[in-house]
Design an enzyme around this catalytic site. Structure first.
Site, PDB file in Angstrom:
ATOM      1  N   SER A  24     -49.243 -28.628 -25.573  1.00  0.00           N
ATOM      2  CA  SER A  24     -48.414 -27.447 -25.390  1.00  0.00           C
ATOM      3  C   SER A  24     -49.185 -26.190 -25.814  1.00  0.00           C
ATOM      4  O   SER A  24     -50.283 -25.939 -25.333  1.00  0.00           O
ATOM      5  CB  SER A  24     -47.107 -27.619 -26.177  1.00  0.00           C
ATOM      6  OG  SER A  24     -46.179 -26.631 -25.837  1.00  0.00           O
ATOM      7  N   ASP A  84     -41.680 -30.205 -16.923  1.00  0.00           N
ATOM      8  CA  ASP A  84     -41.553 -31.292 -17.899  1.00  0.00           C
ATOM      9  C   ASP A  84     -40.435 -31.035 -18.906  1.00  0.00           C
ATOM     10  O   ASP A  84     -40.333 -31.713 -19.926  1.00  0.00           O
ATOM     11  CB  ASP A  84     -42.883 -31.529 -18.636  1.00  0.00           C
ATOM     12  CG  ASP A  84     -43.311 -30.342 -19.489  1.00  0.00           C
ATOM     13  OD1 ASP A  84     -42.525 -29.388 -19.643  1.00  0.00           O
ATOM     14  OD2 ASP A  84     -44.440 -30.378 -20.017  1.00  0.00           O
ATOM     15  N   HIS A  90     -41.965 -33.155 -21.818  1.00  0.00           N
ATOM     16  CA  HIS A  90     -42.854 -32.461 -22.755  1.00  0.00           C
ATOM     17  C   HIS A  90     -43.099 -33.277 -24.028  1.00  0.00           C
ATOM     18  O   HIS A  90     -44.201 -33.245 -24.582  1.00  0.00           O
ATOM     19  CB  HIS A  90     -42.232 -31.101 -23.113  1.00  0.00           C
ATOM     20  CG  HIS A  90     -43.205 -30.086 -23.594  1.00  0.00           C
ATOM     21  ND1 HIS A  90     -44.119 -29.470 -22.770  1.00  0.00           N
ATOM     22  CD2 HIS A  90     -43.418 -29.564 -24.834  1.00  0.00           C
ATOM     23  CE1 HIS A  90     -44.844 -28.607 -23.466  1.00  0.00           C
ATOM     24  NE2 HIS A  90     -44.450 -28.648 -24.720  1.00  0.00           N
TER      25      HIS A  90
END
Length: 414
Positions: free
Chosen positions: A139, A340, A379
């Protein structure tokens, strides 16, 4: 006995709905480099020792320890969970090399916070052009990796100018000198290279981030009876956690801080506008390998005409998944709808305008080698924080072994 039987049935159904990810690693006959891997967490993340027995990298599985047992030297960095990429890069530099964090005299003056932070002993004190590292970020950790690389390579004109005009100022960190070819590769997992629409508004971002922290503190509580040392690492902003302050009180105090009114935050850097500014500063260098991994946990609904979350998506990500799945503005259209739960597929593949190609058997330097989108991965799946990971039905470690094999197989210095 009845309750046990019901639990077995539920777990079996979960296994059918969310099968274990089948990722195999095929190591070569030998390594071609021994550069260590540095894991850099994303927004809201934590260091290895901050939440006992529950890891950002792996949940109930310790990815760092696993990779080390597999012969891949690996370290877990701990940087500011909500800080800007600049501040996180300064912390990451000190974490790896050792020394006191220097956020930069010019930068600190501009954003009205303290210049110096925590002192680190360093995990790779001999880090240099010969002893390089692999940076692997999830991320926002991918953005932070690129920011660190940019400063190592090009330094900071603003910091140099400040010290030229103020020769009596305390010595500048060598990070801002530039000219350092110390990074061999950057690997990003679900990184919003071009930002996330969900981060464009603070009223969207804040509830999500607060929910993320609360959820994983609660999950950690299931695996440990020890105290939590979660730290937002905002001492340079005057937001130090008090000695016996409960985590929930600390979280509330942090979220109510005027810190969020500045641009020196994770929220701004993760927005589309903030990411665009970063991409204008951060180059893709010809002597570095770049890899990216992307997930899509949505499907195109014929009823709504938009992308909506799959049932397997982490429920915490439903609001953001729905929001991104129908987001449009003058520049972004339906190609950004697959996501995601937090990041659109195009945004996580590579920075817009940078050279890129689908990942191949032979990787190329100076190009973003983006892997095929992992369908049904959200994610949190990329770091083993999904439902089926936390109940033991899946194990993300094989995925990281495959990545580590790829990195260790890259040619070393020419």
């Amino acid at each position: 006995m009845v309750h046990v039987s019901k639990m077995i049935i539920i777990l079996f159904l979960l296994f059918l709905l969310f099968p274990e990810r089948n990722v195999s690693a095929s190591p070569g006959e030998f390594k071609t480099n021994d550069y260590p891997i540095i894991l850099i967490h994303g927004v809201g993340g934590w260091g290895k020792e901050e939440v006992s027995n529950f890891y950002y990298w792996g949940g109930i599985h310790d990815i760092e320890n696993y990779l080390n047992t597999q012969g891949f030297e690996t370290y877990t960095a701990a940087v500011g969970p909500v800080s800007s990429n600049w501040d996180r890069a300064a912390e990451l530099f000190a974490y790896i090399k050792g020394g006191t964090v220097d956020y930069g005299a010019a930068h600190s003056l501009q954003h009205h916070h303290l210049r110096f932070g925590k002192k680190y002993s360093g995990v790779k004190t001999d880090w240099n052009a010969v002893n390089r590292v692999h940076l692997l970020g999830h991320s926002m950790g991918g953005q932070t990796s690129r920011m660190l690389l940019e400063l190592l390579k090009s330094g900071s004109k603003e910091e140099k100018d400040f010290h030229n005009k103020n020769p009596d100022a305390e010595q500048m960190s060598s990070l801002y000198d530039g000219g350092k070819d110390w990074v061999h590769s950057i690997t990003t997992l679900a990184t919003p290279h071009d930002g996330s629409p969900f981060a464009n508004k603070l009223e969207n971002f804040m509830p999500f981030l607060k929910g993320f922290v609360y959820k994983y503190i609660n999950l950690a509580d299931l695996h440990s009876n020890e105290s939590f040392n979660y730290d937002f690492k905002l001492d340079h902003w005057g937001l130090k956690r008090e000695g016996n302050e409960p985590v929930y009180s600390y979280v509330e105090r942090m979220f109510n801080s005027p810190f969020w009114k500045t641009k020196d935050t994770s929220q701004y850097d993760l927005s589309i506008e903030g990411a665009k500014e970063l991409n204008e500063k951060m180059k893709t260098y010809s002597d570095v390998y770049y890899f990216s991994y992307t997930g899509d946990a949505t499907f195109h609904s014929p009823l709504t005409g938009y992308n909506v979350p799959l049932p397997s998506m982490n429920p915490l990500l439903y609001p953001s998944g729905f929001y991104i799945g129908r987001y449009e503005n003058n520049q972004l259209g339906s190609s950004w709808w697959p996501n995601d739960g937090l990041v659109s597929v195009p945004s996580s593949q590579y920075p817009n305008g940078h050279k890129a190609q689908p990942a191949q058997s032979t990787s190329e330097k100076g190009v973003w080698n983006y892997h095929k989108t992992q369908y049904r991965w959200d994610h949190a799946d990329f770091i083993g924080l999904s439902l089926y990971d936390t109940v033991g039905l899946s194990d993300i470690r094989a995925f990281y072994r495959e990545i580590s094999v790829e990195l260790a197989s890259l040619p070393s210095l020419d």
